[in-house]
Scaffold this motif. Structure first.
Motif, short mmCIF file in Angstrom:
data_model
loop_
_atom_site.label_atom_id
_atom_site.label_comp_id
_atom_site.label_asym_id
_atom_site.label_seq_id
_atom_site.Cartn_x
_atom_site.Cartn_y
_atom_site.Cartn_z
N VAL A 109 -13.95 -3.87 -0.94
CA VAL A 109 -12.83 -3.81 0.24
C VAL A 109 -11.28 -4.75 0.31
O VAL A 109 -11.72 -5.55 0.36
CB VAL A 109 -12.80 -3.50 1.42
N PRO A 110 -9.92 -3.87 -0.59
CA PRO A 110 -9.23 -5.21 -0.86
C PRO A 110 -8.50 -5.41 0.14
O PRO A 110 -7.90 -4.47 1.02
CB PRO A 110 -8.25 -4.36 -1.94
N ALA A 111 -8.77 -6.44 1.32
CA ALA A 111 -8.08 -6.75 1.96
C ALA A 111 -6.59 -6.93 2.18
O ALA A 111 -5.74 -6.96 3.56
CB ALA A 111 -9.34 -7.73 2.89
N GLY A 112 -6.09 -7.14 1.59
CA GLY A 112 -5.04 -7.73 0.84
C GLY A 112 -4.22 -5.89 0.63
O GLY A 112 -2.84 -6.49 1.53
N GLY A 113 -5.07 -5.06 1.26
CA GLY A 113 -4.13 -3.78 1.38
C GLY A 113 -3.18 -3.04 -0.24
O GLY A 113 -3.57 -3.94 -0.94
N PRO A 114 -2.97 -2.11 -0.48
CA PRO A 114 -2.81 -1.53 -1.16
C PRO A 114 -1.58 -1.98 -2.11
O PRO A 114 -1.62 -2.61 -3.93
CB PRO A 114 -1.75 -0.08 -1.25
N LEU A 115 -0.66 -2.94 -1.49
CA LEU A 115 0.26 -3.76 -2.16
C LEU A 115 -0.07 -5.58 -2.33
O LEU A 115 -0.07 -5.43 -3.81
CB LEU A 115 1.91 -4.03 -0.91
N GLY A 116 -1.12 -5.36 -1.55
CA GLY A 116 -1.78 -6.73 -1.96
C GLY A 116 -2.50 -6.53 -3.59
O GLY A 116 -2.45 -7.43 -4.24
N MET A 117 -3.49 -5.60 -3.65
CA MET A 117 -4.43 -4.98 -5.14
C MET A 117 -3.43 -4.77 -6.23
O MET A 117 -3.42 -5.43 -7.21
CB MET A 117 -4.35 -3.57 -4.43
N LEU A 118 -1.29 -4.22 -5.67
CA LEU A 118 -1.13 -4.06 -6.95
C LEU A 118 -0.91 -5.21 -7.51
O LEU A 118 -0.72 -5.82 -8.40
CB LEU A 118 -0.25 -3.52 -6.26
N ALA A 119 -0.16 -6.42 -6.35
CA ALA A 119 -0.26 -7.29 -7.03
C ALA A 119 -1.13 -8.43 -7.69
O ALA A 119 -0.66 -9.09 -8.95
CB ALA A 119 1.04 -8.52 -6.06
N ALA A 120 -2.16 -8.54 -7.02
CA ALA A 120 -3.39 -9.19 -8.07
C ALA A 120 -3.44 -8.75 -9.15
O ALA A 120 -3.33 -9.08 -10.03
CB ALA A 120 -4.80 -8.97 -7.07
N LEU A 121 -3.17 -7.10 -9.31
CA LEU A 121 -2.63 -6.37 -10.69
C LEU A 121 -2.09 -7.08 -11.60
O LEU A 121 -2.16 -7.27 -12.57
CB LEU A 121 -3.13 -4.57 -10.43
N ALA A 122 -0.97 -7.41 -10.98
CA ALA A 122 0.03 -7.66 -12.06
C ALA A 122 -0.09 -8.94 -12.04
O ALA A 122 -0.05 -9.70 -13.21
CB ALA A 122 2.05 -7.56 -10.97
N VAL A 123 -0.27 -9.72 -11.73
CA VAL A 123 -0.54 -11.16 -11.77
C VAL A 123 -1.81 -11.08 -12.96
O VAL A 123 -1.78 -11.41 -14.06
CB VAL A 123 -1.44 -11.98 -10.69
#
Lengths: 232, 312
Positions: A109-123
């Motif tokens: 469960v990515p608690a950071g939401g889709p945007l947080g998940m995308l940002a993590a992927l970007a990193v």
């Protein structure tokens, strides 16, 4: 196709093996082991392919195709850039499969939401690109397939395991804590966790800045090394 | 005066302690085929690498199409290189290999396709155009390789041992292609280990050995130096090669110890002279266990040109 599934296999193994002995008290409160693990796997996934980039570059140098490109009016920078982009593109596909499998099969469960998940992927993609350039730089100077393979193995395991990837750093013995905190991968993992799990995001900016610094260094060294004549 | 497309003047390239090219001087006018003959390690590939701007010279100058080789990019736009290893991407089809090169040279999508199709036709690869290049035979790969080096309409093309390892039929096909390039006014520099190949294709031949030019001239001139055929004599024990050398020298032949040092080779200007060799040996009372008459080989050219110390 097999390459795409490789991180998922690692997710399965690590989440089950380490998850079985993971002490929930060591994890941040309310965090399931898979939630702790997956954002870090985003970072560990990109290490192997980055070392392969360096090996692949050396292989290409010994084959004739690079000699052909170098006899054409093509700036060597573009050869390196193209290689890094195509290698990283493959890693991006692996990362996306990993996240989808994590959510669908392992209850991530990515608690950071889709945007947080995308940002993590970007990193993670930034880390992938940086490591790729560092290994391209090593390859363009060393020009030795066996040596590149050894360096890959010797560097990937400590970077992966002497980090916060599988166990929080404060659970390590003292000396290992020092190593793990000095390991840049720990900081990248901290950033992907913050973003994906919706923690406060104090570590992301320094991690990204460090990454960009290494990326610039890697690019500079790779281009310098690659411009030297191929002798053989 | 004809325009010189390849000029090297006292060109030297040193790698560590090894002098790979030692004051090499040569020229090729526009539309000529220059054959570079030499064994492995003679410096052929290093010369190609310097002339194609891969490796800078240590000293001396080299110009291609009138430009100094240190002006990399300008030269690279005018040349084509087909190296020793067929530089094709095995994953891509023949068509895609050619299109990739054309696009890298700045052609648009349509123009790249047109040029690729034209070259596939020209090189007899149209039937295999869409198969991955890794499924090609050795001869097909070489042809594709050569086609790739011609995509940009080069004025000078460098062929580094284009027929090494090919079967005789593929070799003939490549020879026909090289002949056609020269007729189209493209200057060709061709390296080879085969004297027959240089003979068939080259207008002028330069023989390299140990990085130095040991001979140059037209094929006819070089062959005149070696003779039309070569007789190899192995004397019956206990007569050593030294006696054979003396005997043949007295009879007016240029003789030198052949490979293995048990035998002596002598070039003869015409086949009828073989009998004279035999008569001279017989008159001197030297028994012969083996006598071969061969085409002059690269070995003969070398042994003749380098004039090794006589075995005594």
């Amino acid at each position: 196709m097999l390459n795409l599934c490789q991180p998922v296999v690692l997710l399965l193994l690590f989440s089950q093996v380490f998850g079985a002995i993971a002490n929930p008290e060591l994890l941040p409160p309310g965090t399931a082991y898979v939630d702790y693990l997956l954002p870090a796997l985003l970072v560990t996934t990109v290490m192997g392919p980055a070392t392969n980039s360096g090996v692949g570059l050396v292989r290409d140098m010994t084959g004739g195709f690079l000699t052909r490109l170098r006899s054409m009016p093509v700036d060597p920078c573009w050869i390196l850039l193209a290689r890094s982009v195509s290698d990283v593109a493959r890693v991006v596909a692996q990362l996306i499969v990993l996240v989808i499998a994590g959510v669908v099969l392992f209850g991530f469960v990515p608690a950071g939401g889709p945007l947080g998940m995308l940002a993590a992927l970007a990193v993670a993609v930034l880390v992938a690109w940086t490591l790729t350039w560092i290994f391209l730089a090593l390859g363009s100077w060393l020009r030795d397939v066996e040596m590149m393979q050894s360096i890959g193995v010797i560097s990937v395991f400590p970077l992966m395991f002497a980090s916060s990837a599988f166990v929080p750093v404060h659970a390590f013995p003292g000396w290992l804590q020092v190593v793990a905190m000095a390991n840049p991968m720990s900081h990248a993992m901290r950033a992907t966790r913050e973003l994906a799990l919706g923690w406060s995001t104090g570590h992301t900016l320094p991690a990204v800045a460090t990454c960009v610094g290494f990326l610039a260094l890697g690019m500079f060294c790779a281009v310098r090394g690659f411009r030297r004549p191929i002798v053989g | 005066m004809t325009e010189l497309m390849i000029e090297a003047d006292r060109l030297t390239r040193v790698f560590g302690d090894v002098t790979a090219l030692d004051t090499v001087t040569l020229t090729a006018p526009r539309g000529a085929v220059l054959g570079l003959l030499g064994h492995n390690g003679a410096g052929k590939t290093t010369l190609v690498n310097v002339l194609t701007t891969q490796v800078p010279p240590s000293s001396g100058t080299a110009r291609v199409a009138g430009l100094d080789v240190r002006q990399g990019d300008q030269i690279r736009a005018l040349i084509g290189l087909a190296g020793q290893f067929a530089a094709v991407d095995g994953q891509l089809s023949g068509l895609d290999n050619l299109i990739t090169v054309a696009r890298l040279l700045g052609a648009g999508r349509r123009a790249a396709y047109a040029r690729a199709a034209e070259l596939l036709d020209l090189f007899g690869l149209a039937g295999a155009a869409r198969r991955p290049a890794r499924t090609y035979s050795g001869g097909m790969r070489r042809r594709l390789d050569l086609a790739m080096s011609l995509v940009g309409h080069p004025e000078v093309i460098f062929l580094d041992e284009p027929t090494a390892g090919l079967d005789p039929e593929s070799r003939l096909v490549l020879w026909r292609i090289v002949g056609r390039l020269a007729r189209d006014g493209i200057t060709v520099l061709l390296t080879t280990q085969y004297i027959e190949e240089a003979d068939r294709l080259a207008d002028a031949i330069v023989v390299l050995s140990g990085g130095r030019v040991v001979a140059s001239g037209t094929p006819a001139e070089l062959k005149a130096q070696v003779g039309t055929s070569s007789v190899r004599v192995t004397p019956v024990w206990p007569h050593g090669p030294a006696r054979v050398l003396d005997c043949l020298s007295e009879a007016g032949f240029r003789a030198f110890a052949g490979p293995g040092a048990r035998s002596v080779s002598t070039p003869v200007a015409e086949p009828g002279l073989v009998a004279s060799v035999v008569r001279a040996l017989d008159a001197a009372g030297i028994g012969v266990s083996e006598l071969n008459v061969t085409e002059p080989t690269l070995n003969d050219v070398y042994l003749n040109l380098i004039k090794p110390e006589p075995v005594r």
